[in-house]
Design a protein around this motif. Structure first.
Motif, PDB file in Angstrom:
ATOM      1  N   LEU A   1      27.512  50.496  54.998  1.00 48.91           N
ATOM      2  CA  LEU A   1      26.853  50.556  56.498  1.00 48.91           C
ATOM      3  C   LEU A   1      26.068  50.204  56.899  1.00 48.91           C
ATOM      4  CD1 LEU A   1      26.312  55.033  54.704  1.00 48.91           C
ATOM      5  CD2 LEU A   1      27.971  53.579  55.997  1.00 48.91           C
ATOM      6  N   LEU A   2      26.162  49.489  56.172  1.00 47.28           N
ATOM      7  CA  LEU A   2      25.168  47.927  56.246  1.00 47.28           C
ATOM      8  C   LEU A   2      25.767  47.738  58.071  1.00 47.28           C
ATOM      9  CD1 LEU A   2      24.093  45.473  54.393  1.00 47.28           C
ATOM     10  CD2 LEU A   2      22.631  46.836  55.152  1.00 47.28           C
ATOM     11  N   ILE A   3      26.606  47.194  58.373  1.00 49.04           N
ATOM     12  CA  ILE A   3      27.824  47.192  59.059  1.00 49.04           C
ATOM     13  C   ILE A   3      27.280  48.163  60.484  1.00 49.04           C
ATOM     14  CG2 ILE A   3      29.304  45.744  58.142  1.00 49.04           C
ATOM     15  CD1 ILE A   3      31.689  47.843  58.594  1.00 49.04           C
ATOM     16  N   VAL A   4      27.416  49.186  60.093  1.00 52.23           N
ATOM     17  CA  VAL A   4      26.929  50.766  60.667  1.00 52.23           C
ATOM     18  C   VAL A   4      25.759  50.734  61.926  1.00 52.23           C
ATOM     19  CG1 VAL A   4      26.848  52.867  61.345  1.00 52.23           C
ATOM     20  CG2 VAL A   4      28.162  51.762  59.953  1.00 52.23           C
ATOM     21  N   ASN A   5      26.377  50.202  63.798  1.00 54.64           N
ATOM     22  CA  ASN A   5      25.281  50.453  64.708  1.00 54.64           C
ATOM     23  C   ASN A   5      25.652  51.849  65.821  1.00 54.64           C
ATOM     24  OD1 ASN A   5      22.984  49.614  66.182  1.00 54.64           O
ATOM     25  ND2 ASN A   5      23.707  48.346  67.058  1.00 54.64           N
ATOM     26  N   ASN A   6      25.238  52.735  64.588  1.00 53.37           N
ATOM     27  CA  ASN A   6      25.121  53.589  65.576  1.00 53.37           C
ATOM     28  C   ASN A   6      24.666  55.544  65.273  1.00 53.37           C
ATOM     29  OD1 ASN A   6      26.597  57.096  66.029  1.00 53.37           O
ATOM     30  ND2 ASN A   6      28.337  55.634  66.324  1.00 53.37           N
ATOM     31  N   LYS A   7      24.109  55.856  65.899  1.00 49.32           N
ATOM     32  CA  LYS A   7      22.912  56.894  66.107  1.00 49.32           C
ATOM     33  C   LYS A   7      23.013  57.795  65.093  1.00 49.32           C
ATOM     34  CE  LYS A   7      24.837  59.590  69.573  1.00 49.32           C
ATOM     35  NZ  LYS A   7      24.222  60.806  70.603  1.00 49.32           N
TER      36      LYS A   7
END
Length: 210
Positions: A17-23
């Motif tokens: 999830l470190l690569i997730v840039n999402n609300k």
């Protein structure tokens, strides 16, 4: 807060999830915390009846408007934001079936196929535009189950064949690396934990080899 809890109990998902840039990232954290919790319940006791009671408590609790249990309350909140219908209830019910079938190796993987399908439906509702990046596979669910299990025994050669014969296109990169590390630790019944350094190392090795 969710992020810290996930890092503590499931470092593999935390890295993913470190690569997730999402609300909606925090919603995925709830799902992955639940993934860990449902396995924790399984491994907390060898008493099948007690295990089934605990899963039933979870089922009943998720149907309430709120809960004093931190994670269940997060799931209840999540259910108010998305049209999950009975996906969470069906998911927990599959873990109940897993408890009943724990001595039948041929049926266990089939249950994990159902479990992964339910997780993926939940993930798709949360992340409709990028759900492919976080879809889980029955192979990972099975290996993750064995990795944490103090009870379930499964022959190494069977696990090796299952991993080697599994279609690589049907498992995401982070889960594939986990399964490879798991197989290495599972060999000769060593059952040692996968270190964070080892997991990160193989992630980067895989990226550069590509």
């Amino acid at each position: 807060m969710l992020n810290k809890k996930l890092k503590k109990v499931n470092y593999f998902r935390f890295l993913q999830l470190l690569i997730v840039n999402n609300k909606n990232k925090e919603f995925l954290e709830v799902v992955f915390l639940l993934e860990n919790e449902l396995l924790r319940i399984f491994n907390a006791t060898e008493d099948q009846n007690l295990r089934l009671i605990k899963y039933q408590w979870y089922l009943d609790e998720t149907k309430k408007k709120s809960s004093e249990h931190f994670l269940v309350d997060e799931i209840i909140i999540l259910k108010t934001k998305f049209e999950f219908r009975s996906l969470f209830e069906n998911l927990i019910a599959e873990y109940q079936k897993l408890s009943i079938q724990m001595n039948h190796h041929d049926k266990i993987f089939f249950i994990f196929e159902k479990i992964s399908r339910l997780y993926n439906q939940i993930i798709k509702l949360i992340m409709p535009d990028s759900h492919q990046l976080y879809q889980t596979s029955p192979l990972f669910q099975f290996c993750y189950f064995l990795y944490h299990s103090e009870i379930q025994k499964y022959p190494y050669e069977n696990v090796k064949n299952l991993i080697s014969e599994y279609d690589d296109t049907k498992i995401n990169y982070f889960e594939k690396i986990f399964c490879k590390c798991f197989l290495k630790s599972y060999k000769n019944n060593k059952r040692k934990k996968i270190s964070k350094i080892e997991y990160i190392f193989y992630i980067f090795v895989g990226i550069f080899i590509k």
